[in-house]
Design a protein around this motif. Structure first.
Motif, short mmCIF file in Angstrom:
data_model
loop_
_atom_site.label_atom_id
_atom_site.label_comp_id
_atom_site.label_asym_id
_atom_site.label_seq_id
_atom_site.Cartn_x
_atom_site.Cartn_y
_atom_site.Cartn_z
N GLN A 108 17.33 16.85 49.93
CA GLN A 108 16.51 15.68 50.20
C GLN A 108 15.91 15.47 51.56
N LEU A 109 14.97 16.40 51.92
CA LEU A 109 14.25 16.55 53.21
C LEU A 109 13.68 15.33 53.76
N GLN A 110 13.05 14.49 52.88
CA GLN A 110 12.43 13.46 53.34
C GLN A 110 13.34 12.40 53.97
N ALA A 111 14.44 12.22 53.17
CA ALA A 111 15.48 11.25 53.41
C ALA A 111 16.16 11.79 54.84
N ALA A 112 16.40 13.02 54.96
CA ALA A 112 16.80 13.84 56.16
C ALA A 112 16.00 13.28 57.41
N GLU A 113 14.68 13.51 57.15
CA GLU A 113 13.69 13.07 58.31
C GLU A 113 13.60 11.59 58.56
N GLN A 114 14.09 10.80 57.62
CA GLN A 114 14.08 9.33 57.86
C GLN A 114 15.28 9.24 58.74
N GLU A 115 16.33 9.73 58.50
CA GLU A 115 17.52 9.61 59.33
C GLU A 115 17.57 10.09 60.73
N LEU A 116 16.83 11.06 60.88
CA LEU A 116 16.47 11.68 62.25
C LEU A 116 15.92 11.18 63.07
N ARG A 117 14.86 10.32 62.42
CA ARG A 117 13.65 9.65 63.03
C ARG A 117 14.29 8.43 63.67
N TRP A 118 15.34 8.01 62.85
CA TRP A 118 15.89 6.50 63.24
C TRP A 118 16.86 6.98 64.17
N THR A 119 17.69 8.03 64.39
CA THR A 119 18.37 8.46 65.53
C THR A 119 17.52 8.43 66.49
N LEU A 120 16.38 9.21 66.60
CA LEU A 120 15.46 9.19 68.06
C LEU A 120 15.11 8.04 68.54
N SER A 121 14.82 7.09 67.39
CA SER A 121 14.47 5.67 67.90
C SER A 121 15.32 4.91 68.63
N MET A 122 16.84 5.35 68.48
CA MET A 122 17.73 4.67 68.98
C MET A 122 18.59 5.26 70.39
N ALA A 123 18.20 6.67 70.31
CA ALA A 123 18.73 7.45 71.22
C ALA A 123 17.73 7.28 72.59
N SER A 124 18.37 7.40 73.87
CA SER A 124 17.78 6.87 75.04
C SER A 124 17.42 8.21 76.00
N GLY A 125 16.44 8.33 76.62
CA GLY A 125 16.23 9.51 77.56
C GLY A 125 16.26 10.71 76.93
N ASN A 126 16.58 11.86 77.84
CA ASN A 126 16.91 12.98 77.00
C ASN A 126 18.38 13.49 76.99
N ASP A 127 19.06 12.53 76.53
CA ASP A 127 20.58 12.78 76.36
C ASP A 127 20.82 13.79 75.18
N ASP A 128 22.09 14.27 75.18
CA ASP A 128 22.51 15.17 74.24
C ASP A 128 22.16 14.76 72.71
N ILE A 129 22.33 13.65 72.30
CA ILE A 129 21.85 13.10 71.03
C ILE A 129 20.42 13.27 70.68
N GLN A 130 19.54 12.82 71.53
CA GLN A 130 18.21 13.05 71.29
C GLN A 130 17.90 14.66 71.02
N GLN A 131 18.47 15.37 72.27
CA GLN A 131 18.15 17.00 72.01
C GLN A 131 18.36 17.46 70.43
N VAL A 132 19.58 17.05 70.24
CA VAL A 132 20.06 17.81 69.04
C VAL A 132 19.19 17.10 67.87
N ALA A 133 18.82 15.75 67.78
CA ALA A 133 18.32 15.31 66.80
C ALA A 133 16.84 15.79 66.59
N GLN A 134 16.14 16.08 67.84
CA GLN A 134 14.87 16.49 67.92
C GLN A 134 14.86 17.89 67.40
N LEU A 135 16.05 18.76 67.78
CA LEU A 135 15.98 20.08 67.35
C LEU A 135 16.14 20.11 65.49
#
Length: 222
Positions: A108-135
């Motif tokens: 379910q790639l579209q669902a995965a995309e939604q979850e990762l975009r949500w993560t990025l919307s909540m992550a701040s700056g260039n922290d580890d969470i943002q970097q991993v979520a973007q990757l």
């Protein structure tokens, strides 16, 4: 306050000042005390919320680590609960990334995309969470045949993630048949790795494979 020559003048001045400002001073003191107690109460509330989020996250990890058939369902429920009840915490962001991983495993790639975009919307700056979520989002977008969006996400990386981002760019180029660009990206990944760090076998294999193909193409063209 002004300077006065006698104690009597000072007393009268204090009386006059108190008459004019005493009530507001008491209100200010009361507000200060109230804010102090309010701050302590807020801190306790935040600490309790963080503890609850941590406990819920540990439950989720424990469930997902089991081989039970219902583990995925229960794990999703706990992760969703974390996102809804503790959305401002890193635990909620980790939960969203777990949901994305489960979605990828289920195709379910579209669902995965939604979850990762949500993560990025909540992550701040260039922290580890943002970097991993973007990757991870870049790889999901590439699988959804959105290579341009994926490559845009991989343009900026912290030093600790430059090699991983370069490898991902190489994989996307390779999936498009752009072997020269892929080879350059893999070489960039190798160059950004710390001296003495072990080189992943897959990276070595890709460099050797593409290097041989590109050299062969040059010889054929000459």
């Amino acid at each position: 306050m002004e300077s006065y020559r006698s104690e009597e003048e000072q007393v009268e001045a204090l009386k006059r000042w108190w008459k004019e400002n005493g009530r507001s001073t008491l209100i200010g003191i009361a507000l200060a005390l109230g804010l102090g107690f309010g701050w302590q109460a807020w801190q306790k509330t935040q600490q309790l919320a963080a503890e609850n989020a941590s406990n819920l996250y540990q439950q989720m990890l424990q469930v997902l680590s089991t081989q039970d058939e219902q583990a995925g369902t229960v794990g999703r429920q706990l992760a969703t609960q974390l996102k809804e009840q503790h959305r401002g915490t890193v635990y909620a962001q980790f939960a969203a990334m777990h949901l994305a991983r489960l979605a990828v495993n289920d195709g379910q790639l579209q669902a995965a995309e939604q979850e990762l975009r949500w993560t990025l919307s909540m992550a701040s700056g260039n922290d580890d969470i943002q970097q991993v979520a973007q990757l991870r989002l870049a790889r999901v977008l590439a699988s959804l045949e959105k290579p341009d969006e994926a490559l845009d996400l991989l343009q900026g990386a912290n030093p600790d993630y430059q090699a991983s981002y370069a490898i991902a760019r190489g994989d996307i180029f390779l999936s498009q048949g752009l072997e020269a660009e892929a080879f350059a990206a893999y070489e960039s990944a190798l160059a950004t790795m710390e001296e003495g760090a072990p080189v992943p076998q897959t990276l070595q294999d890709k460099l050797e494979f593409l290097g041989a193909r590109l050299q062969s193409a040059v010889l054929e063209a000459s």
